[in-house]
Design an enzyme around this catalytic site. Structure first.
Site, PDB file in Angstrom:
ATOM      1  N   THR A 226       0.815  -1.224   0.000  1.00 26.70           N
ATOM      2  CA  THR A 226       0.000   0.000   0.000  1.00 26.70           C
ATOM      3  C   THR A 226       0.845   1.268   0.000  1.00 26.70           C
ATOM      4  O   THR A 226       0.371   2.322  -0.438  1.00 26.70           O
ATOM      5  CB  THR A 226      -0.978   0.032   1.187  1.00 26.70           C
ATOM      6  OG1 THR A 226      -0.253   0.095   2.423  1.00 26.70           O
ATOM      7  CG2 THR A 226      -1.890  -1.187   1.177  1.00 26.70           C
ATOM      8  N   MET A 292      -2.415   5.906  -0.501  1.00 26.87           N
ATOM      9  CA  MET A 292      -3.832   5.579  -0.494  1.00 26.87           C
ATOM     10  C   MET A 292      -4.035   4.097  -0.170  1.00 26.87           C
ATOM     11  O   MET A 292      -4.432   3.295  -1.016  1.00 26.87           O
ATOM     12  CB  MET A 292      -4.470   5.976  -1.821  1.00 26.87           C
ATOM     13  CG  MET A 292      -4.615   7.478  -1.967  1.00 26.87           C
ATOM     14  SD  MET A 292      -5.686   8.150  -0.648  1.00 26.87           S
ATOM     15  CE  MET A 292      -5.492   9.914  -0.923  1.00 26.87           C
ATOM     16  N   HIS A 293      -3.761   3.769   1.091  1.00 30.30           N
ATOM     17  CA  HIS A 293      -3.858   2.387   1.557  1.00 30.30           C
ATOM     18  C   HIS A 293      -5.275   1.824   1.376  1.00 30.30           C
ATOM     19  O   HIS A 293      -5.464   0.731   0.837  1.00 30.30           O
ATOM     20  CB  HIS A 293      -3.493   2.312   3.042  1.00 30.30           C
ATOM     21  CG  HIS A 293      -2.269   3.074   3.427  1.00 30.30           C
ATOM     22  ND1 HIS A 293      -0.998   2.552   3.289  1.00 30.30           N
ATOM     23  CD2 HIS A 293      -2.109   4.314   3.963  1.00 30.30           C
ATOM     24  CE1 HIS A 293      -0.112   3.429   3.730  1.00 30.30           C
ATOM     25  NE2 HIS A 293      -0.760   4.509   4.141  1.00 30.30           N
ATOM     26  N   ASP A 294      -6.264   2.561   1.880  1.00 31.96           N
ATOM     27  CA  ASP A 294      -7.618   2.013   1.969  1.00 31.96           C
ATOM     28  C   ASP A 294      -8.333   1.895   0.625  1.00 31.96           C
ATOM     29  O   ASP A 294      -9.042   0.904   0.392  1.00 31.96           O
ATOM     30  CB  ASP A 294      -8.450   2.840   2.948  1.00 31.96           C
ATOM     31  CG  ASP A 294      -7.888   2.791   4.360  1.00 31.96           C
ATOM     32  OD1 ASP A 294      -7.097   1.870   4.657  1.00 31.96           O
ATOM     33  OD2 ASP A 294      -8.231   3.670   5.171  1.00 31.96           O
ATOM     34  N   ALA A 297      -7.274  -1.377  -0.839  1.00 32.20           N
ATOM     35  CA  ALA A 297      -7.940  -2.530  -0.224  1.00 32.20           C
ATOM     36  C   ALA A 297      -9.376  -2.652  -0.710  1.00 32.20           C
ATOM     37  O   ALA A 297      -9.871  -3.769  -0.947  1.00 32.20           O
ATOM     38  CB  ALA A 297      -7.895  -2.406   1.301  1.00 32.20           C
TER      39      ALA A 297
END
Length: 378
Positions: A226, A292-294, A297
């Site tokens: 991420t 932008m990790h989320d 996911a």
């Protein structure tokens, strides 16, 4: 910012990331239960899901993390209002971790969790059900169908598992944003934020999901991948270009706190939120960008083909003064325990951003056209 670490070749079958110019295949409807601590990157994840026709959001549950849980719920309701989304249940969950004292991170996400964005007060209300009820009752009502997506601490899911130990077998799959394996932590030297906030809950979840078939193991989107999902000003400019609008001054030489001039409400509020995140990253010597990790996911929850997966047995360190909250992956079977996770070890960030920009641009266009046509209040 550190570059990606080299991961040993996978010994299990894996998917191949899509090429940047290759549209993702049409996906059937994916019933989702989304657990968040909204958050700037959670906000973009929610916008992406609202923009995705294959995403059927059955409920949004809120946990404390980036900001307190009640503020998380308000943020979710406000984004749903802004996007003129259908009625989606937003349920308040745990306001504290199961054992550790609560940590929040307003310095990263702003005092309300959405950076500089100032969303109108929501007209929708928080559900009367608790988040654990939503997890349990939704999974029971749709056995083997629901994909759980957790982009915050795992507190709500851990509490639901105490009440319904069959949840791992009732869900179709679980996607987690959390952890760090061959990568430094972002909260302690070895721990990622979502795990660090509530490591006891994280361990409960990984333990509970042991013994599942390979295609039912939780997909873990950790910092290893991420932190390669780097949003830059040109990504927001591409959205602005696609909808025919202006973007904010997002260059490093503009004054901190600059606000968007965009007419489109989605672009304007998104840019104001992300601006804060850019500033946080640059002040921490990571560059003029935002991880932008989320949203990544969320995209994997709908399109697992975006990710290359590798089976592992994951556990969480709860003791020690230096390593508490560290996620440890046994790829080689040294513990003699069956795998309990499918860890994302590679992706194509350009393909992801092509997909994200296409979706969010379409959502912003719809909202902007509705506003201009007088179908909704600005």
């Amino acid at each position: 910012m550190k570059g990606p670490h080299t991961v040993p070749p996978s010994t299990v079958p894996s998917t191949t990331p899509a090429a940047p110019s290759t549209p993702l295949p049409t996906s059937p409807t994916v019933p989702l239960l989304v657990d968040v601590d909204t958050g700037i990157d959670d906000s973009l994840a929610l916008l992406y899901l609202l923009a995705s026709p294959e995403a059927e959001i059955l409920g949004i549950t809120c946990t404390a993390g980036n900001v307190p849980a009640r503020q998380v719920a308000i943020n979710n309701l406000a984004w749903l209002d802004l996007c003129d989304a259908p009625e989606i249940e937003v349920a308040l969950g745990s306001e504290v971790p199961v054992l550790a004292p609560l940590m929040t991170t307003e310095e990263t996400h702003g005092p309300q969790g959405i950076g500089y964005a100032e969303l109108p007060a929501p007209t929708r209300t928080i559900s009367e059900r608790h988040a654990t009820e939503v997890w349990i009752e939704t999974a029971r009502a749709h056995p083997g169908e629901v994909v759980g997506l957790v982009t915050g601490p795992l507190t709500n899911l851990a509490l639901a598992l105490r009440l319904e130990p069959e949840l791992p077998r009732l869900l179709k799959r679980l996607v987690i944003m959390g952890g760090a394996f061959h990568h430094s932590g972002n909260t302690t030297p070895v721990s990622e934020w979502n795990i660090a906030v509530d490591p006891e809950s994280a361990k409960m979840v990984f333990d509970a999901f042991s013994g599942l078939p390979a295609d039912r193991r939780p997909i873990v989107c950790a910092l290893d991948v991420t932190e390669r999902i780097e949003m830059k000003p040109e990504h927001l400019r591409r959205i602005a270009d696609q909808i025919g609008d202006e973007d904010a001054a997002l260059t490093p030489d503009s004054a901190f706190g600059s606000r968007s001039r965009a007419r489109n409400p989605v672009l304007r509020h998104l840019t104001d939120a992300v601006r804060f995140y850019f500033e946080f990253h640059v002040t921490h010597d990571q560059g003029w960008l935002a991880h932008m990790h989320d949203p990544f996911a969320a995209a994997v929850a709908l399109h697992p083909e975006l990710a290359t997966l590798r089976a592992a047995t994951v556990d969480v360190e709860l003791g020690g003064t230096l390593a508490r909250g560290q996620t440890i992956a046994d790829f080689a079977g040294l513990w003699g325990r069956d795998p309990n996770a499918a860890i994302v070890v590679d992706t194509d960030p350009a393909a992801f951003f092509d997909h994200l920009i296409e979706r969010v641009s379409a959502l912003a266009t719809r909202v902007g056209e509705a506003e201009e046509g007088g179908e909704r209040q600005p």
